[in-house]
Write an enzyme that holds these catalytic residues in place. Structure first.
Site, PDB file in Angstrom:
ATOM      1  N   ASP A  16       1.323  -1.331   0.174  1.00  0.00           N
ATOM      2  CA  ASP A  16      -0.047  -0.141   0.451  1.00  0.00           C
ATOM      3  C   ASP A  16       1.045   0.963   0.000  1.00  0.00           C
ATOM      4  O   ASP A  16       0.582   2.249  -0.308  1.00  0.00           O
ATOM      5  CB  ASP A  16      -0.984   0.075   1.365  1.00  0.00           C
ATOM      6  N   SER A  17       2.354   1.112   0.581  1.00  0.00           N
ATOM      7  CA  SER A  17       3.638   2.039  -0.015  1.00  0.00           C
ATOM      8  C   SER A  17       3.174   2.514  -1.810  1.00  0.00           C
ATOM      9  O   SER A  17       3.558   3.776  -2.033  1.00  0.00           O
ATOM     10  CB  SER A  17       4.350   1.408   0.034  1.00  0.00           C
ATOM     11  N   ASP A  60      -0.942  -6.131   0.056  1.00  0.00           N
ATOM     12  CA  ASP A  60      -0.881  -5.733   1.453  1.00  0.00           C
ATOM     13  C   ASP A  60      -2.496  -5.188   1.593  1.00  0.00           C
ATOM     14  O   ASP A  60      -3.158  -5.094   0.323  1.00  0.00           O
ATOM     15  CB  ASP A  60      -0.785  -4.292   1.172  1.00  0.00           C
ATOM     16  N   LYS A  91      -0.765  -9.383   3.104  1.00  0.00           N
ATOM     17  CA  LYS A  91       0.095  -9.410   4.355  1.00  0.00           C
ATOM     18  C   LYS A  91      -1.048  -7.794   4.854  1.00  0.00           C
ATOM     19  O   LYS A  91      -1.876  -7.228   4.764  1.00  0.00           O
ATOM     20  CB  LYS A  91       1.211  -8.194   4.060  1.00  0.00           C
ATOM     21  N   GLU A 130      -1.436  -5.506   8.637  1.00  0.00           N
ATOM     22  CA  GLU A 130      -0.563  -4.401  10.008  1.00  0.00           C
ATOM     23  C   GLU A 130      -1.541  -4.748  11.573  1.00  0.00           C
ATOM     24  O   GLU A 130      -2.403  -5.242  11.847  1.00  0.00           O
ATOM     25  CB  GLU A 130      -0.113  -2.983   9.669  1.00  0.00           C
ATOM     26  N   GLU A 161       9.477  -4.713  11.104  1.00  0.00           N
ATOM     27  CA  GLU A 161       9.290  -2.684  10.007  1.00  0.00           C
ATOM     28  C   GLU A 161      10.094  -1.680  11.383  1.00  0.00           C
ATOM     29  O   GLU A 161       9.319  -1.574  12.499  1.00  0.00           O
ATOM     30  CB  GLU A 161       8.531  -2.142   9.704  1.00  0.00           C
TER      31      GLU A 161
END
Length: 267
Positions: A46-47, A85, A115, A117, A184
């Site tokens: 999602d970056s 993501d 993925k 978070e 991270e």
């Protein structure tokens, strides 16, 4: 030609002590190049919101964005494992919605894993997605979707209480069934401890050398993202000047009439 990368192959690499290589990709050309180079995992991150769309952070990225970019990447990749993501608000509201969105990324977009978070609070969600036979990569430490709570992109786990919580988060993610865990923006010593305690591979980004593998953003390592310059990024090439040089030459030749020539024209 190497055989396609799979979840069991990633686990095998980890058990044999082979470092796992991960890079982000958001489109066909970059994904094709890094797949041909032999990258193990392509992460459709999602970056993309920051590196491609120009947002200040990842929060505005939508599920439709991730489906679109994943489809482009999947068309290019032949050997690497494609992980995508889950964007902000696609999995935090309830488990049913999280499962549905994870399924979309596999069914509609072609990802092989997702993925998300979060640590202990996300354990139930991870377990539910895994029960659908959708592999999950976890992500703890500096979690970009939590920047407002963290007060920005700050290193996590320097205080004892934070470190204990990150250890608990790592264990919870593993127990929930994740096949790997991104660490991270945490101290190298803490990443070393987490990696030693877990049986699943850890993928570091700003987490030191002792992780099972490393991930970086492709635009960062090629000098294409001038917004941010995190300490953990190493620039392996600087292609922005080459691109500018090509664009400058094009503009000049069009204006002077040097392009197009007869070679570039039809009879």
């Amino acid at each position: 030609m190497r055989k396609p990368m799979t979840i069991p192959e990633i686990q095998k690499m980890h058990l044999q002590g082979e470092k796992i290589t991960v890079l982000t990709a958001y489109d066909y050309p970059f994904a094709r190049i890094m797949d041909e180079a032999g990258i193990d995992i392509v992460l459709v991150g999602d970056s993309v919101g920051s590196t491609v769309a120009g947002y200040d952070n990842t929060l505005p990225v939508t599920m439709d964005d991730m489906v679109y970019h994943t489809r482009a990447v999947v068309r290019a990749v032949r050997q690497a494992l494609v992980v995508t993501d889950l964007p902000f608000l696609s999995y935090q509201i309830d488990v049913t919605e999280a499962c549905r969105n994870a399924g979309r990324l596999v069914k509609e977009a072609g990802a092989q894993a997702v993925k998300l978070e979060g640590g202990e609070p996300m354990a139930e969600t991870i377990a539910a997605i895994v029960r659908m036979d959708v592999p999950v990569m976890g992500h703890i430490g500096l979690t970009p979707q939590s920047i407002h709570r963290m007060g920005g992109y700050r290193v996590q786990g320097r205080k004892d209480e934070q470190a204990r919580q990150l250890l608990a988060d790592a264990r919870a993610v593993e127990q929930a069934g994740a096949f790997a865990l991104v660490l991270e923006g945490i101290p190298a010593s803490l990443a070393r401890q987490i990696t030693a305690e877990l049986s699943i591979p850890t993928i570091g980004i700003g987490a030191g050398v002792d992780c099972s593998g490393q991930v970086l953003v492709i635009h960062d390592i090629l000098g294409l993202c001038e917004k941010y310059s995190p300490k953990f990024v190493k620039r392996y090439a600087d292609i922005a000047p080459l691109i500018r040089e090509g664009v400058d030459a094009y503009i000049r030749e069009v204006r002077t009439g040097e392009f197009p020539t007869a070679e570039h024209s039809f009879n």
